[in-house]
Enzyme design. Structure first.
Site, mmCIF file in Angstrom:
data_model
loop_
_atom_site.group_PDB
_atom_site.id
_atom_site.type_symbol
_atom_site.label_atom_id
_atom_site.label_comp_id
_atom_site.label_asym_id
_atom_site.label_seq_id
_atom_site.Cartn_x
_atom_site.Cartn_y
_atom_site.Cartn_z
ATOM 1 N N GLU A 1 10.138 18.468 29.165
ATOM 2 C CA GLU A 1 9.617 18.274 27.814
ATOM 3 C C GLU A 1 9.160 19.586 27.191
ATOM 4 O O GLU A 1 9.452 19.879 26.032
ATOM 5 C CB GLU A 1 8.462 17.272 27.855
ATOM 6 C CG GLU A 1 7.699 17.103 26.561
ATOM 7 C CD GLU A 1 8.533 16.494 25.437
ATOM 8 O OE1 GLU A 1 8.018 16.441 24.310
ATOM 9 O OE2 GLU A 1 9.693 16.088 25.679
ATOM 10 N N HIS B 1 11.979 21.994 26.169
ATOM 11 C CA HIS B 1 12.553 21.526 24.900
ATOM 12 C C HIS B 1 11.659 21.920 23.729
ATOM 13 O O HIS B 1 12.143 22.381 22.681
ATOM 14 C CB HIS B 1 12.730 20.005 24.955
ATOM 15 C CG HIS B 1 13.243 19.418 23.687
ATOM 16 N ND1 HIS B 1 12.679 18.320 23.076
ATOM 17 C CD2 HIS B 1 14.276 19.788 22.869
ATOM 18 C CE1 HIS B 1 13.327 18.039 21.967
ATOM 19 N NE2 HIS B 1 14.299 18.910 21.815
ATOM 20 N N HIS C 1 14.417 11.224 15.025
ATOM 21 C CA HIS C 1 14.293 12.581 15.568
ATOM 22 C C HIS C 1 15.658 13.107 16.010
ATOM 23 O O HIS C 1 16.004 14.268 15.763
ATOM 24 C CB HIS C 1 13.322 12.554 16.750
ATOM 25 C CG HIS C 1 12.885 13.905 17.203
ATOM 26 N ND1 HIS C 1 12.539 14.929 16.347
ATOM 27 C CD2 HIS C 1 12.730 14.423 18.458
ATOM 28 C CE1 HIS C 1 12.200 16.005 17.035
ATOM 29 N NE2 HIS C 1 12.317 15.726 18.313
ATOM 30 N N HIS D 1 27.893 -0.555 19.223
ATOM 31 C CA HIS D 1 28.261 0.854 19.403
ATOM 32 C C HIS D 1 29.723 0.973 19.831
ATOM 33 O O HIS D 1 30.434 1.889 19.401
ATOM 34 C CB HIS D 1 27.339 1.500 20.440
ATOM 35 C CG HIS D 1 27.518 2.979 20.573
ATOM 36 N ND1 HIS D 1 27.517 3.844 19.508
ATOM 37 C CD2 HIS D 1 27.704 3.763 21.664
ATOM 38 C CE1 HIS D 1 27.700 5.083 19.922
ATOM 39 N NE2 HIS D 1 27.821 5.059 21.235
ATOM 40 N N HIS E 1 28.249 13.853 26.486
ATOM 41 C CA HIS E 1 28.567 12.919 25.405
ATOM 42 C C HIS E 1 27.773 13.260 24.149
ATOM 43 O O HIS E 1 28.303 13.210 23.034
ATOM 44 C CB HIS E 1 28.253 11.499 25.874
ATOM 45 C CG HIS E 1 28.801 10.426 24.990
ATOM 46 N ND1 HIS E 1 30.119 10.353 24.611
ATOM 47 C CD2 HIS E 1 28.188 9.365 24.395
ATOM 48 C CE1 HIS E 1 30.319 9.302 23.835
ATOM 49 N NE2 HIS E 1 29.157 8.691 23.681
#
Length: 346
Positions: free
Chosen positions: A76, A79, A141, A249, A306
């Protein structure tokens, strides 16, 4: 002939950093480290992950319900560090653009818009933690990160001085814009799938749970008024709600595949062979990664890839739309040159 503008290398550097931030965001989400630090912008009240015995003891006192997991906390915080550096880089781009605002044709609104967007992204990053991975915020986000990356790419294209507008391809413009919208919607579905932990709701292909039309609850799956307050780590939906998200999806992926292949074919017929081939390769790679995610039960490396290739697909369509952009008259250049017939790219 290339007419590269000042700041091009700076913008490309920001673009590469933005791509790293998007990948780090995907990795953080996929290893369930979104709440690796239960506070923001620090970590357990520290600027870094607590490591010493004293710091760990204090962290436990501050957050007794959230024991320190060093791996998730570091995922975290790395990032956050990268995102913070990107924010400062975009601030530099905005300040540089203000300095260059007297130059004819130098983009100003775009860097200032990027600065506003990255400030919003910081707020969404905070809310992701304080609202405990509320799916609406997590998805927003993610979309903000992809939007930031797209605008950085657009800024780099404008500063590069390359890819002049081609007025002979106006007929392709509506299709290119439509495919861009479809891809954005599919990315949104991907974000909603991820934030609701529905990526492995179906583990077989082409059917789902052995059925072509499995039991699904679309009302629950696409309820955007989910309660604020619970910890959404791991998801709160039951099986039929997640199945509805995953199935949608998949349908979106099929639509995206068909319309993007149509665009690639039209680009090839129009003489933009390199662009058409690149778009097709990125698209087929993304489809292959999606299929692998299902059949292999979401391996981390494939799932991160992906996300990365999804970003490349979006940037590819930004490039296509940039190449097909309309041509407008540059009034400033006309006044200086006295040539009322001069046209320049928008």
């Amino acid at each position: 002939m290339s007419m590269r503008k000042p700041g091009f290398i700076f913008a490309v550097g920001a673009l590469l950093l933005g791509f790293v931030v998007v990948i780090l965001g995907a990795y953080t989400r996929l290893v369930h480290a979104g709440l690796g630090c239960p506070d923001w912008p620090g970590c357990y009240g520290f600027l870094s992950v607590p490591r010493s015995d004293g710091a760990l003891e204090l962290a436990q006192l501050r957050f007794p319900d959230d024991p320190v997991e060093a791996f998730k906390a570091w995922a975290e915080m790395i990032h956050r560090y990268a995102a913070g550096l990107l924010g400062l880089t975009i601030l530099g781009l905005a300040l540089f653009a203000l300095k260059q605002r007297g130059r004819d044709g130098y983009p100003l609104k775009l860097p200032l818009g990027l600065l506003a967007l990255v400030i919003c992204q910081a707020l969404f990053g905070m809310w992701t933690v304080t609202l405990k991975l509320w799916p609406q915020i997590v998805t927003a986000h993610l979309l903000g990160g992809f939007a930031t990356l797209s605008l950085l790419f657009l800024l780099s294209l404008r500063l590069s001085g390359r890819f002049p507008a081609d007025i002979g391809l106006n007929a392709l413009r509506p299709l290119a814009r439509a495919v861009l919208v479809v891809v954005i919607l599919q990315i949104t579905l991907g974000g909603w799938t991820s934030s609701n932990y529905a990526a492995v709701a179906c583990v077989d292909l082409p059917t789902c749970h052995g059925e072509w039309w499995p039991k699904m609850d679309f009302v629950a799956g696409f309820n955007i008024f989910q309660e604020i307050g619970p910890n959404y780590l791991g998801g709160m939906l039951y099986g039929e709600g997640r199945t509805a998200i995953h199935f949608t999806h998949r349908v979106g992926a099929m639509i995206t595949l068909l319309v993007t292949l149509l665009l690639a074919w039209r680009l090839y017929r129009a003489g933009l062979t390199a662009t058409a081939v690149w778009l097709t390769l990125v698209l087929l790679t993304q489809v292959a990664l999606g299929i692998t995610n299902v059949l292999a039960h979401l391996p981390l490396a494939v799932a991160v890839a992906h996300n990365a290739v999804g970003a490349l697909l979006l940037l590819s369509l930004v490039l296509v739309n940039y190449q097909l952009r309309p041509v407008v008259i540059s009034l400033n250049r006309r006044r200086r040159s006295g040539d009322v017939g001069q046209w320049t790219p928008a």
